[in-house]
Design a protein around this motif. Structure first.
Motif, PDB file in Angstrom:
ATOM      1  N   PHE A  85       0.828  -1.202   0.000  1.00  0.00           N
ATOM      2  CA  PHE A  85       0.000   0.000   0.000  1.00  0.00           C
ATOM      3  C   PHE A  85       0.864   1.254   0.000  1.00  0.00           C
ATOM      4  O   PHE A  85       0.589   2.208  -0.738  1.00  0.00           O
ATOM      5  CB  PHE A  85      -0.919  -0.009   1.224  1.00  0.00           C
ATOM      6  N   MET A  86       1.900   1.273   0.825  1.00  0.00           N
ATOM      7  CA  MET A  86       2.771   2.451   0.918  1.00  0.00           C
ATOM      8  C   MET A  86       3.401   2.772  -0.432  1.00  0.00           C
ATOM      9  O   MET A  86       3.370   3.934  -0.877  1.00  0.00           O
ATOM     10  CB  MET A  86       3.877   2.200   1.945  1.00  0.00           C
ATOM     11  N   VAL A  87       3.965   1.786  -1.092  1.00  0.00           N
ATOM     12  CA  VAL A  87       4.653   2.020  -2.368  1.00  0.00           C
ATOM     13  C   VAL A  87       3.673   2.560  -3.408  1.00  0.00           C
ATOM     14  O   VAL A  87       3.932   3.577  -4.063  1.00  0.00           O
ATOM     15  CB  VAL A  87       5.322   0.728  -2.860  1.00  0.00           C
ATOM     16  N   LEU A  88       2.537   1.890  -3.581  1.00  0.00           N
ATOM     17  CA  LEU A  88       1.588   2.286  -4.624  1.00  0.00           C
ATOM     18  C   LEU A  88       0.912   3.616  -4.302  1.00  0.00           C
ATOM     19  O   LEU A  88       0.790   4.493  -5.167  1.00  0.00           O
ATOM     20  CB  LEU A  88       0.539   1.188  -4.806  1.00  0.00           C
ATOM     21  N   ALA A  89       0.477   3.782  -3.058  1.00  0.00           N
ATOM     22  CA  ALA A  89      -0.263   4.996  -2.691  1.00  0.00           C
ATOM     23  C   ALA A  89       0.625   6.230  -2.735  1.00  0.00           C
ATOM     24  O   ALA A  89       0.221   7.273  -3.268  1.00  0.00           O
ATOM     25  CB  ALA A  89      -0.882   4.831  -1.304  1.00  0.00           C
ATOM     26  N   GLY A 232       4.567  11.537   3.266  1.00  0.00           N
ATOM     27  CA  GLY A 232       3.641  10.603   2.638  1.00  0.00           C
ATOM     28  C   GLY A 232       3.874   9.172   3.076  1.00  0.00           C
ATOM     29  O   GLY A 232       2.915   8.434   3.352  1.00  0.00           O
ATOM     30  N   ILE A 233       5.132   8.756   3.171  1.00  0.00           N
ATOM     31  CA  ILE A 233       5.436   7.381   3.573  1.00  0.00           C
ATOM     32  C   ILE A 233       5.082   7.149   5.037  1.00  0.00           C
ATOM     33  O   ILE A 233       4.520   6.107   5.403  1.00  0.00           O
ATOM     34  CB  ILE A 233       6.919   7.071   3.303  1.00  0.00           C
ATOM     35  N   ILE A 234       5.387   8.108   5.899  1.00  0.00           N
ATOM     36  CA  ILE A 234       5.046   7.957   7.321  1.00  0.00           C
ATOM     37  C   ILE A 234       3.533   7.828   7.492  1.00  0.00           C
ATOM     38  O   ILE A 234       3.047   6.974   8.251  1.00  0.00           O
ATOM     39  CB  ILE A 234       5.591   9.148   8.129  1.00  0.00           C
ATOM     40  N   ASN A 235       2.775   8.657   6.783  1.00  0.00           N
ATOM     41  CA  ASN A 235       1.312   8.579   6.882  1.00  0.00           C
ATOM     42  C   ASN A 235       0.781   7.273   6.295  1.00  0.00           C
ATOM     43  O   ASN A 235      -0.150   6.665   6.851  1.00  0.00           O
ATOM     44  CB  ASN A 235       0.673   9.766   6.167  1.00  0.00           C
ATOM     45  N   ALA A 236       1.342   6.833   5.177  1.00  0.00           N
ATOM     46  CA  ALA A 236       0.854   5.610   4.531  1.00  0.00           C
ATOM     47  C   ALA A 236       1.125   4.379   5.386  1.00  0.00           C
ATOM     48  O   ALA A 236       0.316   3.446   5.409  1.00  0.00           O
ATOM     49  CB  ALA A 236       1.503   5.456   3.155  1.00  0.00           C
ATOM     50  N   LEU A 237       2.240   4.350   6.079  1.00  0.00           N
ATOM     51  CA  LEU A 237       2.546   3.207   6.938  1.00  0.00           C
ATOM     52  C   LEU A 237       1.606   3.125   8.139  1.00  0.00           C
ATOM     53  O   LEU A 237       1.525   2.082   8.793  1.00  0.00           O
ATOM     54  CB  LEU A 237       3.998   3.282   7.419  1.00  0.00           C
ATOM     55  N   GLN A 238       0.901   4.221   8.435  1.00  0.00           N
ATOM     56  CA  GLN A 238      -0.027   4.236   9.567  1.00  0.00           C
ATOM     57  C   GLN A 238      -1.482   4.260   9.108  1.00  0.00           C
ATOM     58  O   GLN A 238      -2.367   4.615   9.892  1.00  0.00           O
ATOM     59  CB  GLN A 238       0.245   5.461  10.447  1.00  0.00           C
TER      60      GLN A 238
END
Length: 304
Positions: A85-89, A232-238
């Motif tokens: 999800f993190m990579v794609l989003a 963006g990555i910090i938010n996506a991981l959560q």
């Protein structure tokens, strides 16, 4: 007789006063970080070493919670889903935000530029849960507006929320739709900070269109890209609200994320030790990815 002029304050005293004033201004922020960030992190690390269900007294477990986490297939799948999800989003979010920022920053009336800025940022101020409830109806396979629009161009109904790939795609699209406004504003600000003389010089050298953006705009925008990607990555991981409301982690475990596992383990199963262990591992993952980004930024980020 006139009173003698007051002696000017000594530099040491003036420096102490400045430091005291700075400390007073910083104190609320420091206290907030300590109370709401540092203390919970330390508490999670300590709690991950205990068995505790709120009802009974906690009992020391050592590394048992971590061994349980690493042997739990649901936890491992949730980490895999979160990374995918993190990579794609994040990639889609940055791409859309950058494209729209370049378009808005072009030749456009000022009032229209302001309208677009407000419109693109507006979803970010809405509740993720309320947005997800609405999107759940829009992506419904039988009566959703999305499939109705696709049917107008001859596309068969897509099982957005009932198939593994469709569910992940729906969660990503809803998340990106809400989050890209933040990156968009960052890129707009970064583009406005690039001196026009540089673009004019590039045009005189024959650079036009895509070539100008790749050779001039992106290198000068790289510090902003770094900030946008880190946030963006910090938010996506959560991520939690979108998959929890849209699919509840399904079908199966195809959209179950790490934060969903933490929530379910802690507040549905009352197993706060394993939940804290998963939280600690997520924290380590976030720190590792962020450190890797800053490490790689030494090669790819160019400061003016």
């Amino acid at each position: 007789p006139a009173a003698p002029p007051a002696a000017a304050p000594r530099p040491a005293a003036r420096d102490r006063g400045t430091r005291l004033l700075a400390t007073l201004f910083l104190a609320p922020t420091i206290v907030g970080i300590v109370v709401f960030t540092v203390v919970p992190i330390i508490g999670s690390v300590v709690l991950s070493l205990f068995h505790w269900n709120v009802i009974d007294d906690p009992s020391f477990a050592g590394a048992a919670n971590y061994r349980e986490v690493f042997s739990d297939s649901t936890v491992l799948v949730s980490f895999r889903n979160t990374l995918v999800f993190m990579v794609l989003a994040v990639a889609l979010q940055l791409l859309i935000a950058l494209a729209l920022a370049l378009a808005v920053n072009g030749r456009m009336p000022l009032w229209l530029r302001s309208v677009f800025r407000s419109a693109f940022f507006f979803p970010l101020v809405l509740s993720a849960a309320s947005i997800s409830v609405v999107m759940k109806y829009l992506f419904n396979q039988d009566f959703g507006v999305v499939n109705w629009l696709l049917g107008l161009v001859g596309v068969a109904p897509v099982p957005w929320l009932t198939s593994e790939n469709g569910a992940m795609a729906a969660v990503i699209l809803v998340y990106v739709w809400q989050q890209f406004g933040f990156s968009f504003l960052l890129f707009v600000g970064g583009l406005n900070n690039i001196p026009k003389e540089i673009h004019e010089a590039a045009s005189l050298d024959g650079a036009t269109g895509l070539r100008k953006h790749l050779s001039v705009t992106l290198p000068l925008l790289s510090p902003t890209l770094l900030v946008a990607s880190v946030v963006g990555i910090i938010n996506a991981l959560q991520v939690f609200e979108q998959p929890y409301v849209l699919t509840n982690g399904g079908p199966g475990d195809s959209t179950r994320t790490v934060v969903m596992v933490i929530y379910e383990t802690a507040f549905e199963q009352l197993r706060f030790g394993p939940a804290s262990a998963v939280g600690v591992l997520l924290f380590v993952l976030i720190m590792a990815v962020t450190a890797l980004q800053f490490r790689l930024s030494r090669r790819f980020v160019h400061y003016q």
